[in-house]
Design an enzyme around this catalytic site. Structure first.
Site, short mmCIF file in Angstrom:
data_model
loop_
_atom_site.label_atom_id
_atom_site.label_comp_id
_atom_site.label_asym_id
_atom_site.label_seq_id
_atom_site.Cartn_x
_atom_site.Cartn_y
_atom_site.Cartn_z
N ALA A 1 -4.89 12.51 20.82
CA ALA A 1 -4.66 12.87 22.22
C ALA A 1 -5.01 14.33 22.53
CB ALA A 1 -3.20 12.57 22.60
N ASP B 1 -1.91 16.59 20.75
CA ASP B 1 -0.80 16.16 19.89
C ASP B 1 -1.05 16.48 18.42
OD1 ASP B 1 0.42 15.18 22.10
OD2 ASP B 1 0.36 13.06 21.50
N ARG C 1 -6.46 21.36 21.67
CA ARG C 1 -5.11 21.39 22.22
C ARG C 1 -4.67 19.95 22.47
NH1 ARG C 1 -3.08 24.10 27.85
NH2 ARG C 1 -0.93 23.41 27.66
N THR D 1 -8.90 3.19 7.10
CA THR D 1 -8.39 1.95 7.70
C THR D 1 -6.90 2.07 8.07
OG1 THR D 1 -8.02 1.14 5.45
CG2 THR D 1 -10.01 0.36 6.58
N ALA D 2 -6.32 3.24 7.85
CA ALA D 2 -4.91 3.43 8.14
C ALA D 2 -4.74 4.18 9.47
CB ALA D 2 -4.23 4.14 6.96
N ASP E 1 0.85 -1.20 0.00
CA ASP E 1 0.00 0.00 0.00
C ASP E 1 0.88 1.25 0.00
OD1 ASP E 1 -2.44 -1.27 -0.02
OD2 ASP E 1 -2.53 -1.44 2.16
#
Ligand code: NAP
Ligand code: MN
EC number: 2.7.1.23
Length: 273
Positions: free
Chosen positions: A189, A154, A152, A165-166, A54
């Site tokens: 996060a 990551d 706010r 799907t990734a 892929d």
């Protein structure tokens, strides 16, 4: 009638290693025996074949500039992935399928990303924006003209249906049927407290929406931006505009290998198969 009778100019995209050259030689002679012409430049191609996983397919679309007038086909050197319908172990099957109309063309939506006032980039999987240091950064998130939330944390991932799907799946995003033109926004996060609050779940935007991510200029404002498997070299982006591109890419696939069969094969291992 065969799908590929008038489309016989084949461009091969692959990583130039000794091992790959051997595989490509095989494919080349088989293709030529079957009336395909291997062309050295993308401009002359009707079909662009990526050889590898892929990852190689993502590279192939990027390096050939998301051609509108070509069919893309993914040939895997390992097990079949999400963009690879064919395997180098069974090239004869691929040629047979192409000649006997056992293939169909599927359109995959792609994402258009405009950073500040630069020329747009395109992505097949996703665009991600991430803090480049061990500190959070802040993004003002707009849906069309609406200031929707202030994020706010990551970072954020905006994925296409086939990209769902990734990376998107690793942050609990939903898997989206590629027949549904949409973009999915997922958080990496997020920090939630009395000052910063975000929706906290992934959400899908329809084809006519624009998502704007404004990086708040507070000192930690040099996030890294990823488009599929490449990092953009832009070092100080202030604003990203993301929308579904007007065009999609056309991918050649086996008829009996739907997106949901791929999802099942890759994620729901079945006993005795
Ligand atoms: P990688 O980190 O070497 O591999 C990521 C894995 O994702 C590979 O197994 C790759 O398959 C697979 N993959 C790629 N596109 C996919 C799709 N649409 N659906 C399901 N699986 C897919 O990176 P890479 O090989 O260069 O691939 C780039 C992609 O990695 C990015 O577009 C992003 O989606 C993903 N990524 C995921 C995470 C995460 O899950 N935490 C973090 C960063 C990037 P192949 O082995 O066949 O290449
Ligand atoms: Mn990989």
């Amino acid at each position: 009638m065969s799908l590929v009778t008038s489309r016989t100019n084949l461009y091969l995209s692959y990583k130039r290693t000794d091992e790959m050259e051997k595989i490509v030689k095989q494919l080349q002679s088989l293709a030529e025996e079957n009336d395909f012409t291997i062309v050295p430049s993308v401009e002359d191609a009707n079909i662009i074949a990526s050889i590898g996983g892929d990852n190689a397919f993502l590279q192939a679309t990027r390096k050939t500039g998301f051609q509108q007038n070509c069919l893309y086909v993914g040939v895997s050197t390992d097990s079949l992935g999400f963009y690879t319908d064919f395997s180098v172990q069974d090239l004869k099957k691929m040629i047979h399928a192409m000649k006997n109309a056992e293939v169909e063309v599927r359109r995959y939506p792609i994402l258009e990303v405009t950073v500040d006032n630069e020329k747009p980039f395109y992505c097949l999987n996703e665009c991600s924006i991430r803090s480049n240091v061990i500190k959070t950064f802040v993004i003002d998130v707009f849906i069309d003209d609406l200031h929707f939330e202030t994020f706010r944390g990551d970072g954020m991932i905006v994925s296409t249906p086939t990209g769902s799907t990734a990376y998107n799946m690793s942050v609990n995003g939903a898997v989206v049927d590629p027949t549904l033109p949409s973009l999915q926004v997922s958080e990496i996060a997020s920090l939630n407290n009395n000052q910063y609050r975000t929706l906290g779940t992934s959400f899908l935007l329809g084809p006519n929406r624009t998502l704007t991510l404004k990086v708040v200029q507070d000192g930690n404002d040099h996030p890294i931006i990823g488009v599929d498997n490449e990092a953009l070299s832009i070092r100080h982006a202030k604003q990203l505009k993301l929308r579904l591109a007007d065009e999609s890419i056309k991918v050649l696939k086996l008829k009996n290998n739907s997106f949901w069969e791929k999802v099942q094969r890759n994620f729901l291992s079945k006993p005795n198969s």
